[in-house]
Design a protein around this motif. Structure first.
Motif, PDB file in Angstrom:
ATOM      1  N   PRO A   1      51.680 102.054  58.065  1.00 18.92           N
ATOM      2  CA  PRO A   1      50.319 101.528  58.197  1.00 18.92           C
ATOM      3  C   PRO A   1      49.456 102.285  59.218  1.00 18.92           C
ATOM      4  CG  PRO A   1      51.930  99.745  58.295  1.00 18.92           C
ATOM      5  CD  PRO A   1      52.702 101.033  58.313  1.00 18.92           C
ATOM      6  N   THR A   2      50.062 102.756  60.289  1.00 16.97           N
ATOM      7  CA  THR A   2      49.302 103.518  61.289  1.00 16.97           C
ATOM      8  C   THR A   2      48.852 104.844  60.713  1.00 16.97           C
ATOM      9  OG1 THR A   2      50.557 102.456  63.064  1.00 16.97           O
ATOM     10  CG2 THR A   2      49.375 104.483  63.628  1.00 16.97           C
ATOM     11  N   ASN A   3      49.727 105.498  59.983  1.00 19.92           N
ATOM     12  CA  ASN A   3      49.357 106.757  59.336  1.00 19.92           C
ATOM     13  C   ASN A   3      48.236 106.526  58.324  1.00 19.92           C
ATOM     14  OD1 ASN A   3      49.427 109.496  58.617  1.00 19.92           O
ATOM     15  ND2 ASN A   3      50.975 109.134  57.055  1.00 19.92           N
ATOM     16  N   ARG A   4      48.334 105.454  57.564  1.00 13.86           N
ATOM     17  CA  ARG A   4      47.281 105.140  56.592  1.00 13.86           C
ATOM     18  C   ARG A   4      45.948 104.927  57.303  1.00 13.86           C
ATOM     19  NH1 ARG A   4      49.285 101.902  51.409  1.00 13.86           N
ATOM     20  NH2 ARG A   4      51.141 103.112  50.985  1.00 13.86           N
ATOM     21  N   LEU A   5      45.969 104.238  58.429  1.00 10.11           N
ATOM     22  CA  LEU A   5      44.745 104.008  59.192  1.00 10.11           C
ATOM     23  C   LEU A   5      44.163 105.337  59.685  1.00 10.11           C
ATOM     24  CD1 LEU A   5      42.822 101.870  60.357  1.00 10.11           C
ATOM     25  CD2 LEU A   5      44.289 101.818  62.389  1.00 10.11           C
ATOM     26  N   PHE A   6      45.031 106.195  60.190  1.00 12.20           N
ATOM     27  CA  PHE A   6      44.572 107.514  60.620  1.00 12.20           C
ATOM     28  C   PHE A   6      43.895 108.250  59.463  1.00 12.20           C
ATOM     29  CE2 PHE A   6      46.958 107.104  64.538  1.00 12.20           C
ATOM     30  CZ  PHE A   6      46.309 107.971  65.408  1.00 12.20           C
ATOM     31  N   HIS A   7      44.417 108.102  58.262  1.00  8.06           N
ATOM     32  CA  HIS A   7      43.818 108.776  57.108  1.00  8.06           C
ATOM     33  C   HIS A   7      42.412 108.249  56.820  1.00  8.06           C
ATOM     34  CE1 HIS A   7      47.577 110.755  56.579  1.00  8.06           C
ATOM     35  NE2 HIS A   7      47.168 111.344  55.469  1.00  8.06           N
ATOM     36  N   TRP A   8      42.204 106.956  56.973  1.00  7.23           N
ATOM     37  CA  TRP A   8      40.863 106.401  56.753  1.00  7.23           C
ATOM     38  C   TRP A   8      39.855 106.970  57.741  1.00  7.23           C
ATOM     39  CZ3 TRP A   8      38.980 104.210  52.649  1.00  7.23           C
ATOM     40  CH2 TRP A   8      39.824 103.560  51.767  1.00  7.23           C
ATOM     41  N   PHE A   9      40.308 107.231  58.971  1.00  2.58           N
ATOM     42  CA  PHE A   9      39.407 107.745  59.988  1.00  2.58           C
ATOM     43  C   PHE A   9      39.332 109.267  60.032  1.00  2.58           C
ATOM     44  CE2 PHE A   9      40.062 103.452  61.633  1.00  2.58           C
ATOM     45  CZ  PHE A   9      38.744 103.097  61.881  1.00  2.58           C
ATOM     46  N   CYS A  10      40.270 109.946  59.385  1.00  2.73           N
ATOM     47  CA  CYS A  10      40.316 111.405  59.486  1.00  2.73           C
ATOM     48  C   CYS A  10      39.942 112.140  58.194  1.00  2.73           C
ATOM     49  CB  CYS A  10      41.696 111.859  59.954  1.00  2.73           C
ATOM     50  SG  CYS A  10      42.087 111.313  61.625  1.00  2.73           S
ATOM     51  N   VAL A  11      40.342 111.636  57.043  1.00  2.34           N
ATOM     52  CA  VAL A  11      40.081 112.366  55.799  1.00  2.34           C
ATOM     53  C   VAL A  11      38.577 112.505  55.519  1.00  2.34           C
ATOM     54  CG1 VAL A  11      40.378 112.361  53.282  1.00  2.34           C
ATOM     55  CG2 VAL A  11      42.350 111.958  54.783  1.00  2.34           C
ATOM     56  N   PRO A  12      37.775 111.433  55.597  1.00  2.00           N
ATOM     57  CA  PRO A  12      36.337 111.630  55.340  1.00  2.00           C
ATOM     58  C   PRO A  12      35.673 112.650  56.279  1.00  2.00           C
ATOM     59  CG  PRO A  12      36.899 109.319  55.119  1.00  2.00           C
ATOM     60  CD  PRO A  12      38.115 110.005  55.702  1.00  2.00           C
ATOM     61  N   PRO A  13      35.955 112.620  57.592  1.00  2.00           N
ATOM     62  CA  PRO A  13      35.370 113.662  58.439  1.00  2.00           C
ATOM     63  C   PRO A  13      35.863 115.074  58.090  1.00  2.00           C
ATOM     64  CG  PRO A  13      36.063 111.822  59.791  1.00  2.00           C
ATOM     65  CD  PRO A  13      36.601 111.583  58.412  1.00  2.00           C
ATOM     66  N   ILE A  14      37.109 115.195  57.649  1.00  2.00           N
ATOM     67  CA  ILE A  14      37.595 116.516  57.235  1.00  2.00           C
ATOM     68  C   ILE A  14      36.815 116.994  56.019  1.00  2.00           C
ATOM     69  CG2 ILE A  14      39.556 117.757  56.212  1.00  2.00           C
ATOM     70  CD1 ILE A  14      41.367 116.060  58.094  1.00  2.00           C
ATOM     71  N   VAL A  15      36.627 116.112  55.052  1.00  2.00           N
ATOM     72  CA  VAL A  15      35.858 116.494  53.858  1.00  2.00           C
ATOM     73  C   VAL A  15      34.452 116.908  54.265  1.00  2.00           C
ATOM     74  CG1 VAL A  15      34.872 115.665  51.679  1.00  2.00           C
ATOM     75  CG2 VAL A  15      37.229 115.053  52.295  1.00  2.00           C
ATOM     76  N   TRP A  16      33.807 116.094  55.122  1.00  2.00           N
ATOM     77  CA  TRP A  16      32.462 116.463  55.561  1.00  2.00           C
ATOM     78  C   TRP A  16      32.463 117.798  56.293  1.00  2.00           C
ATOM     79  CZ3 TRP A  16      30.685 117.529  60.451  1.00  2.00           C
ATOM     80  CH2 TRP A  16      29.342 117.926  60.495  1.00  2.00           C
ATOM     81  N   SER A  17      33.418 118.007  57.173  1.00  2.82           N
ATOM     82  CA  SER A  17      33.410 119.246  57.961  1.00  2.82           C
ATOM     83  C   SER A  17      33.601 120.474  57.078  1.00  2.82           C
ATOM     84  CB  SER A  17      34.449 119.193  59.082  1.00  2.82           C
ATOM     85  OG  SER A  17      35.763 119.159  58.575  1.00  2.82           O
ATOM     86  N   VAL A  18      34.403 120.361  56.039  1.00  2.00           N
ATOM     87  CA  VAL A  18      34.563 121.493  55.108  1.00  2.00           C
ATOM     88  C   VAL A  18      33.240 121.750  54.389  1.00  2.00           C
ATOM     89  CG1 VAL A  18      35.717 122.271  53.001  1.00  2.00           C
ATOM     90  CG2 VAL A  18      37.049 121.216  54.842  1.00  2.00           C
ATOM     91  N   ILE A  19      32.593 120.689  53.939  1.00  4.04           N
ATOM     92  CA  ILE A  19      31.290 120.853  53.287  1.00  4.04           C
ATOM     93  C   ILE A  19      30.307 121.505  54.252  1.00  4.04           C
ATOM     94  CG2 ILE A  19      29.281 119.578  52.395  1.00  4.04           C
ATOM     95  CD1 ILE A  19      31.343 117.552  51.219  1.00  4.04           C
TER      96      ILE A  19
END
Length: 156
Positions: free
Chosen positions: A18-36
């Motif tokens: 669950p902690t890893n899943r939470l990290f993904h919610w907070f990290c994946v969208p910013p990673i996608v934005w930063s690549v864009i």
């Protein structure tokens, strides 16, 4: 060819904590934005193209990959890409290319550190280290969860 559900199930198996899943919610969208944003700052000839041409091209290619695997997720991710593109365009004209590039690099680095911290809790290495396609699955996995949370029964 693997179905989108196959990809999502495999990704879910690598993300049980669950902690890893939470990290993904907070990290994946910013990673996608930063690549864009990083792609947005790639210079293009002003007489032929507008700023963001490279980013939009990559988003269209990603959309095509998603579309081949799941029309519903592809549409939802296209909407997300469009919103991220609009935000990035606004920031590009407010901050300038150089500042946007540095901001995107900072967000990218911090978000990836978060991803690796999450995987420490998981006790498993990130999925993309076995198959780079998983870099596209992370955003789809979150979008599928979001759509299910919004009441959509069938998302793939």
């Amino acid at each position: 060819m693997r179905t989108m559900q196959d990809w999502l199930d495999s990704y879910s198996n690598d993300h049980q904590n669950p902690t890893n899943r939470l990290f993904h919610w907070f990290c994946v969208p910013p990673i996608v934005w930063s690549v864009i944003a990083l792609l947005w700052t790639i210079p293009v000839p002003a007489t032929l193209f507008r700023p963001g041409t490279v980013a939009v091209t990559v988003m269209v290619l990603a959309f095509y990959w998603y579309w081949k695997h799941s029309h519903r997720l592809a549409i939802a991710l296209l909407i997300a890409f469009a919103l991220l593109g609009l935000i990035t365009n606004l920031l590009y004209y407010r901050l300038g290319a150089a500042s946007l590039c540095w901001l995107a690099i900072g967000v990218f680095v911090v978000a990836w550190i978060g991803q690796f911290i999450g995987h420490l809790f998981e006790g498993r290495r990130p999925s993309f280290l076995t198959d780079l396609s998983y870099l596209l699955i992370g955003p789809a996995w979150l979008m599928a969860k979001l759509l299910r949370g919004l009441g959509f029964k069938q998302v793939t």
